[in-house]
Design a protein around this motif. Structure first.
Motif: not given
Length: 51
Positions: A2, A5-6
């Motif tokens: 995650r 992706k950020k």
């Protein structure tokens, strides 16, 4: 995963902001030097149409 992706989105946003800033700064310069730019590129942006 995650966090990756950020970071990708942050990178894409930074690139988009840089392109936007460059475009906003270069547009007035390109307009003021349009004649010289057109001559250097060998193009014409105006056309006289006889009716």
């Amino acid at each position: 995963m995650r966090g990756i992706k950020k970071e990708v989105w942050k990178g894409l946003a930074a690139i988009a902001l840089a392109v936007l800033t460059l475009t906003l700064m270069a547009s007035p310069v390109a307009e003021s030097y349009a004649g010289k730019i057109n001559t250097a590129l060998g193009i014409s942006t105006t056309r006289i149409v006889n009716q």
